[in-house]
Design a protein around this motif. Sequence first.
Motif, PDB file in Angstrom:
ATOM      1  N   TRP A 402       0.823  -1.208   0.000  1.00 32.00           N
ATOM      2  CA  TRP A 402       0.000   0.000   0.000  1.00 32.00           C
ATOM      3  C   TRP A 402       0.860   1.263   0.000  1.00 32.00           C
ATOM      4  CZ3 TRP A 402      -3.738  -2.511   3.993  1.00 32.00           C
ATOM      5  CH2 TRP A 402      -4.779  -3.153   3.302  1.00 32.00           C
ATOM      6  N   GLU A 403       2.038   1.205   0.601  1.00 35.86           N
ATOM      7  CA  GLU A 403       2.947   2.357   0.523  1.00 35.86           C
ATOM      8  C   GLU A 403       3.281   2.654  -0.940  1.00 35.86           C
ATOM      9  OE1 GLU A 403       4.218   4.473   2.617  1.00 35.86           O
ATOM     10  OE2 GLU A 403       4.013   3.619   4.628  1.00 35.86           O
ATOM     11  N   LYS A 404       3.539   1.610  -1.727  1.00 35.21           N
ATOM     12  CA  LYS A 404       3.834   1.790  -3.154  1.00 35.21           C
ATOM     13  C   LYS A 404       2.614   2.356  -3.886  1.00 35.21           C
ATOM     14  CE  LYS A 404       7.005  -2.176  -3.161  1.00 35.21           C
ATOM     15  NZ  LYS A 404       7.220  -3.560  -3.678  1.00 35.21           N
ATOM     16  N   ARG A 419     -11.563   6.202  -2.944  1.00 35.41           N
ATOM     17  CA  ARG A 419     -12.241   5.072  -2.307  1.00 35.41           C
ATOM     18  C   ARG A 419     -11.242   3.967  -1.967  1.00 35.41           C
ATOM     19  NH1 ARG A 419     -16.239   6.044  -6.267  1.00 35.41           N
ATOM     20  NH2 ARG A 419     -15.512   4.288  -7.536  1.00 35.41           N
ATOM     21  N   ALA A 420     -10.249   3.759  -2.828  1.00 31.96           N
ATOM     22  CA  ALA A 420      -9.242   2.732  -2.558  1.00 31.96           C
ATOM     23  C   ALA A 420      -8.448   3.068  -1.299  1.00 31.96           C
ATOM     24  CB  ALA A 420      -8.309   2.584  -3.760  1.00 31.96           C
ATOM     25  N   VAL A 421      -8.153   4.357  -1.099  1.00 37.89           N
ATOM     26  CA  VAL A 421      -7.419   4.772   0.099  1.00 37.89           C
ATOM     27  C   VAL A 421      -8.287   4.579   1.339  1.00 37.89           C
ATOM     28  CG1 VAL A 421      -6.307   6.711   1.270  1.00 37.89           C
ATOM     29  CG2 VAL A 421      -5.961   6.368  -1.187  1.00 37.89           C
ATOM     30  N   THR A 422      -9.566   4.923   1.223  1.00 40.00           N
ATOM     31  CA  THR A 422     -10.482   4.699   2.346  1.00 40.00           C
ATOM     32  C   THR A 422     -10.576   3.218   2.682  1.00 40.00           C
ATOM     33  OG1 THR A 422     -11.778   6.672   1.794  1.00 40.00           O
ATOM     34  CG2 THR A 422     -12.874   4.988   3.131  1.00 40.00           C
ATOM     35  N   ALA A 423     -10.596   2.360   1.652  1.00 42.99           N
ATOM     36  CA  ALA A 423     -10.658   0.917   1.875  1.00 42.99           C
ATOM     37  C   ALA A 423      -9.410   0.415   2.604  1.00 42.99           C
ATOM     38  CB  ALA A 423     -10.827   0.187   0.544  1.00 42.99           C
ATOM     39  N   ARG A 445       0.439   7.775   7.150  1.00 40.12           N
ATOM     40  CA  ARG A 445       0.668   8.140   5.744  1.00 40.12           C
ATOM     41  C   ARG A 445      -0.668   8.408   5.045  1.00 40.12           C
ATOM     42  NH1 ARG A 445       3.878   6.436   1.140  1.00 40.12           N
ATOM     43  NH2 ARG A 445       3.230   7.903  -0.487  1.00 40.12           N
ATOM     44  N   ILE A 446      -1.671   7.600   5.336  1.00 39.57           N
ATOM     45  CA  ILE A 446      -2.995   7.788   4.728  1.00 39.57           C
ATOM     46  C   ILE A 446      -3.590   9.132   5.135  1.00 39.57           C
ATOM     47  CG2 ILE A 446      -5.387   6.958   4.790  1.00 39.57           C
ATOM     48  CD1 ILE A 446      -4.227   4.099   4.845  1.00 39.57           C
ATOM     49  N   VAL A 447      -3.457   9.489   6.400  1.00 40.61           N
ATOM     50  CA  VAL A 447      -3.973  10.777   6.878  1.00 40.61           C
ATOM     51  C   VAL A 447      -3.295  11.915   6.133  1.00 40.61           C
ATOM     52  CG1 VAL A 447      -4.083  12.330   8.868  1.00 40.61           C
ATOM     53  CG2 VAL A 447      -4.661   9.910   9.135  1.00 40.61           C
TER      54      VAL A 447
END
Length: 455
Positions: A402-404, A419-423, A445-447
Amino acid sequence: MRNEVLARTVREAGYSYAELARHVRALAEETGSAVRTNSSAVAHWVAGTRPAQRTADLVAEVLSRRLGRPVTAVHLGLRAAADGLTGLPVTPDELGDPLEELVLLGRADIGRSPEMCRAPYSDALDRLPLDLDSQSAARACARRAGAADDSEVRAVREMTELFTAVDERHGGQHGRSALVQYLVGDVAPLCRARFRTERAEQQMLSAAACAVYLAGWKAYDAGEQGLAQRYYLQSYRLTQEAGNELHGAFVLRVLAHHGMETGRAGNTLALIDAALDRVRGRTDPATEALYVVTRARALAMEGRRRDAVSAAARAARLVEDADEREMPYWAALWGSAKACVGNHTAKAAEAMGSYDIAEQHFSHAVWNRSGTAYQRIAALSVAHVGSMQCRQGLVEQACATWEKALDLMEGVRSARVRRAVTAMSEDLTPYRGRRVAAALALEERIVRWKSQAAR
């Protein structure tokens, strides 16, 4: 005056007024909006008052889904036929000039009409292409003054290729309004011109269908599924105008894909079977593989595992040694057939719960090695790999993947990417609760990613 048609239709659906109101509210939420309605409001409609146009269309779609046949707000007496754009056809006898309908649709999109941008995915519209009489579409469109030839066809194709390249690299929201303006102001008038040859006319209509499909794809990438579906329908009708049955079959495949992606797969198998009936033995192996793998995914979603595996294997054989240079323009425009087969095979495996197989196919998809030309689909493919790893309990490996994906998502404007990031965040929830270091680091990282994307 009491609305007997609405009362009779609600009874036929087996709904109480409260149940109908609840389903209308749920459908509104499905399209990202809120509608306040209750049993008292339904009673008022039955008594003869009319709801807002958007609410009327939601009521019609709820009843269509329940009854398994087209029902429109006009049919129900909830609004007049002249109320505007949301009265786009759901039955063949309502069809008008496809270019006029396209211009109306484009203008509503440019103006960000709430009724159209938040229109629900319609089961009735999903069935409409299978019921269309191709001759009725051809009769509906009148030609006007002007002259056009192969140079105009090439120009439309080149512009569509340009918009497509930007879409794949930067996401569907880049260039979207410019594309729709181009459709309304340039492409539609060209389609009405007098052509020097019948072949040039047919190719212009087919080229226009590709541009319209791209407008639908951009709406889909923005999460506006009802609008996307309506663009796809107009694309299909232009292929009918062109008399291009093979291109029309490709748009049927697009509609099937859209139904699966939006969780409305009820008509998917019928659509893809109709497409395959038209192309079998009449197209190149790479293009045929696209239909076959779409059918594999549809079968997987229906729980027909053995048939799905067989179809996916056939698609892989078809594409393995195929020369993609033989693909027609309208199929080759959207990228590698081999990559698409791998992507859909992965999604079929995911639908059957075979997450290890899905991970393998997502990982090997050509999209992942295409540099920046297909950055959005590469990012989404890598995100899917992480999701499949997470479902197998490989959380540290998933976080690294997911980092990539987040690296690839930088600068891509796409609701699907968001949506993929939320998932990702949702998949990490149980691991954050256990204080897994990789999950906590990735959530930070997501935040940051969401904060930057919101600017």
